[in-house]
Design an enzyme around this catalytic site. Structure first.
Site, PDB file in Angstrom:
ATOM      1  N   HIS A 179       0.791  -1.494   0.019  1.00  0.00           N
ATOM      2  CA  HIS A 179       0.100  -0.115  -0.094  1.00  0.00           C
ATOM      3  C   HIS A 179       0.814   1.106  -0.001  1.00  0.00           C
ATOM      4  O   HIS A 179       0.361   2.251  -0.294  1.00  0.00           O
ATOM      5  CB  HIS A 179      -1.111  -0.007   1.241  1.00  0.00           C
ATOM      6  CG  HIS A 179      -0.608   0.395   2.464  1.00  0.00           C
ATOM      7  ND1 HIS A 179       0.294  -0.707   3.059  1.00  0.00           N
ATOM      8  CD2 HIS A 179      -0.545   1.249   3.172  1.00  0.00           C
ATOM      9  CE1 HIS A 179       0.555  -0.033   4.316  1.00  0.00           C
ATOM     10  NE2 HIS A 179       0.345   1.274   4.312  1.00  0.00           N
ATOM     11  N   LYS A 183       0.313   5.621  -1.994  1.00  0.00           N
ATOM     12  CA  LYS A 183       0.330   6.645  -1.276  1.00  0.00           C
ATOM     13  C   LYS A 183       0.836   7.907  -2.226  1.00  0.00           C
ATOM     14  O   LYS A 183       1.512   7.738  -2.979  1.00  0.00           O
ATOM     15  CB  LYS A 183       1.275   6.820  -0.131  1.00  0.00           C
ATOM     16  CG  LYS A 183       1.044   5.909   1.161  1.00  0.00           C
ATOM     17  CD  LYS A 183       2.223   6.058   1.948  1.00  0.00           C
ATOM     18  CE  LYS A 183       2.054   4.979   3.145  1.00  0.00           C
ATOM     19  NZ  LYS A 183       1.323   5.454   4.468  1.00  0.00           N
ATOM     20  N   HIS A 241       7.621  -2.517   2.072  1.00  0.00           N
ATOM     21  CA  HIS A 241       7.514  -1.219   1.937  1.00  0.00           C
ATOM     22  C   HIS A 241       8.655  -0.417   1.604  1.00  0.00           C
ATOM     23  O   HIS A 241       8.787   0.634   0.582  1.00  0.00           O
ATOM     24  CB  HIS A 241       6.666  -0.793   3.378  1.00  0.00           C
ATOM     25  CG  HIS A 241       5.687  -1.232   3.352  1.00  0.00           C
ATOM     26  ND1 HIS A 241       4.659  -1.690   2.621  1.00  0.00           N
ATOM     27  CD2 HIS A 241       4.626  -1.448   4.723  1.00  0.00           C
ATOM     28  CE1 HIS A 241       3.419  -2.195   3.287  1.00  0.00           C
ATOM     29  NE2 HIS A 241       3.669  -2.224   4.560  1.00  0.00           N
ATOM     30  N   LYS A 327       8.945   0.009  15.602  1.00  0.00           N
ATOM     31  CA  LYS A 327       7.744   0.302  16.403  1.00  0.00           C
ATOM     32  C   LYS A 327       8.091   0.833  17.822  1.00  0.00           C
ATOM     33  O   LYS A 327       9.139   0.464  18.285  1.00  0.00           O
ATOM     34  CB  LYS A 327       6.812  -1.198  16.606  1.00  0.00           C
ATOM     35  CG  LYS A 327       6.620  -1.793  15.405  1.00  0.00           C
ATOM     36  CD  LYS A 327       5.446  -1.190  14.721  1.00  0.00           C
ATOM     37  CE  LYS A 327       5.010  -2.203  13.492  1.00  0.00           C
ATOM     38  NZ  LYS A 327       4.481  -1.431  12.398  1.00  0.00           N
TER      39      LYS A 327
END
Ligand code: BG6
Length: 482
Positions: A179, A183, A241, A327
């Site tokens: 995804h 963007k 990504h 994270k």
């Protein structure tokens, strides 16, 4: 490319329809497409999964409640008509017969020209079984198959997965979704570079010292502990990504914005991308990760990765690419920084006697592309400080893309990509050869895993990460410093 007005009727089958991705991205994306009049006039959405959420009405209520939380300007009438077209049918890898029946019934209602879109939002381990089931039930016939990453867990399992996909579908039916490529700001990289004479001549090893691709995230597991235990950050973010971003930054002019040209150009970058050197890879795990739900007490899974990568071709030889993500870091951001080489010795470096004791002492110019929804581009420069003396002052040239394109409405990444699948446009989707090569690139790290180093929540990752050159990322990229 077909415009949205002419899209044929569609039956969309969503595996993982009660999961997190469906609730946060897929249903909101479909709803927004419907609200913008971009969906086909007639369509049905059949959610599927192993466990039934109850009756169709129960499922609609669940989807409606989710949309109320995620979409701001929900229109009740439109919502009712959207939910009306949604139903649920259980299925699993062993038995998809009821689902196949439901799909055929829905297709009969929509006429001869109907298209089939099958979205597989399932964990990597479940993927091959689901693909085989789709083949047995003839559900891949005429279908476009959307697959969520990671595509396998290593080179071997990715090849196995690819073989099972190829047994039931042709490559032009397969839409491997990443995804990040949906963007707006990522596509803007191509616009910035190829539509402006200013940047392209400098987009190479002669002018650039490094490229940094940073995706720090402040969020943690958010209930995805078991997914993370089976994937980890390297597979979740880097080989997918961040490498796709690298591919977009580093590609040669594809000539046209068209699926074969763009994917050939990106694939060539990955062919030139060197297998990673484990000595130039830092893995980290945040303190407290092992206390998360569904995480082993002695888990060795990484939640942070920093790598140095090299693209061995004439344009990029010698320019390190630093990719960093993790994270529970200090901030959430998505930033690409192209760092320019400074001039060797300028009038600002020389002493009064004309010698140059510290050539290149000026800080580098950075071209910073912020890939958030509110995309920004800025260039860090130096200017003359106003006043009687020749002194320098740091300055920033800023572009807010949304302000420049006042009145245009961006599509959220999944919204854009779902639309592209219905249009049959694979430009922004990953091809099998790219996936294969990226597994080869990360294989040395999977085989010789560096030790996983602890880091504090809210920090910038393990201290060792800042020992990679250009490791001072927190200072340059934090929005509070931007
Ligand atoms: C997902 C990853 O694909 O992308 C997540 O699985 C990550 O771990 C997310 O948080 C980031 O996406 P975005 O759209 O928030 O940049």
């Amino acid at each position: 490319m077909a415009s949205f007005e002419t899209l044929p009727p569609h039956v969309l089958v969503l595996f993982g329809a009660t999961g997190d991705l469906a609730a946060r991205k897929l249903f909101p994306g479909l709803y927004r497409l419907a609200a913008a009049g971009r969906l086909p006039e007639d369509y049905r959405v059949i959610g599927s999964g192993r466990h039934s959420p109850g009756s169709d009405d129960d499922f609609r209520t669940q989807v409606g409640d989710g949309l109320r939380k995620t979409v701001d300007d929900l229109d009740d009438e439109l919502l009712a008509s959207f939910l009306d077209r949604i139903s649920f049918q259980t299925s699993d890898a062993d038995d998809g017969s009821d689902l196949a029946k439901a799909v055929r019934e829905a297709e009969e209602q929509l006429g001869d020209d109907v298209r089939r879109l099958v979205y597989l939002s399932v964990p990597p381990a479940a993927m091959p079984g689901m693909i085989a089931m789709l083949g047995r039930e003839d559900l891949t016939e005429r279908a476009r198959l959307v697959m969520e990453k990671p595509f396998g867990l290593d080179l071997e399992s990715a090849r196995e997965l690819d073989r099972s996909v190829k047994e039931v579908a042709e490559e032009d039916q397969v839409f491997r979704i990443d995804h990040f490529l949906g963007k707006e700001a990522v596509q803007n990289i191509l616009a910035l570079r190829f539509a402006n004479g200013l940047f392209e001549p400098a987009w190479n090893r002669h002018s650039l010292a490094s490229v940094q691709i940073d995706v720090p995230e402040d969020l943690g597991m958010e209930g995805r502990g078991s997914f993370y235990e089976s994937t980890g950050c390297l597979r979740d973010m880097i080989s997918t990504h961040l490498c796709q971003l690298l591919g977009f930054v580093a590609l040669e002019d594809p000539g046209r914005f068209e699926e074969k040209a763009v994917r050939d150009a990106k694939s060539q970058v990955f062919a030139d991308l060197q297998p990673l050197d484990p000595a130039r890879v830092i893995l980290g795990q945040y303190d407290g990760y092992r206390d998360e739900d569904d995480v082993a007490d002695d888990s060795d899974v990484e939640t942070f990765v920093a790598i140095e990568a090299h693209v061995d071709n004439d344009r990029w030889r010698g320019v390190p690419f630093y990719l960093r993500t993790g994270k529970r870091l200090a901030v959430s951001d998505r930033v690409i920084t192209l760092r320019f080489k400074g001039p060797d010795c300028t009038l600002f470096d020389v002493d009064e006697d004309g010698t140059c004791p510290a050539p290149g002492s000026l800080p580098p110019n950075d071209l910073v592309l912020r890939l958030t929804d509110d995309a920004e581009i800025h260039v860090e420069l130096r200017a003359k400080r106003p006043g009687p003396d020749m002194e320098l002052v740091p300055a920033v040239m800023h572009l807010h893309v949304a302000e420049a394109a006042n009145g245009s409405s961006p599509l959220e990444a999944y919204e854009r990509l779902l639309l592209d699948v219905m249009r049959g446009d694979q430009t922004l989707f990953t091809r099998a050869d790219e996936v294969d090569r990226l597994w080869q690139v990360v294989a040395p790290v999977l085989e010789h895993r560096p030790e996983v180093q602890p880091y504090e929540q809210g920090s910038w990752g393990p201290r060792a990460a800042s020992e990679l050159p250009d490791g001072g990322w927190q200072l340059e990229h934090s929005p509070s410093h931007g």
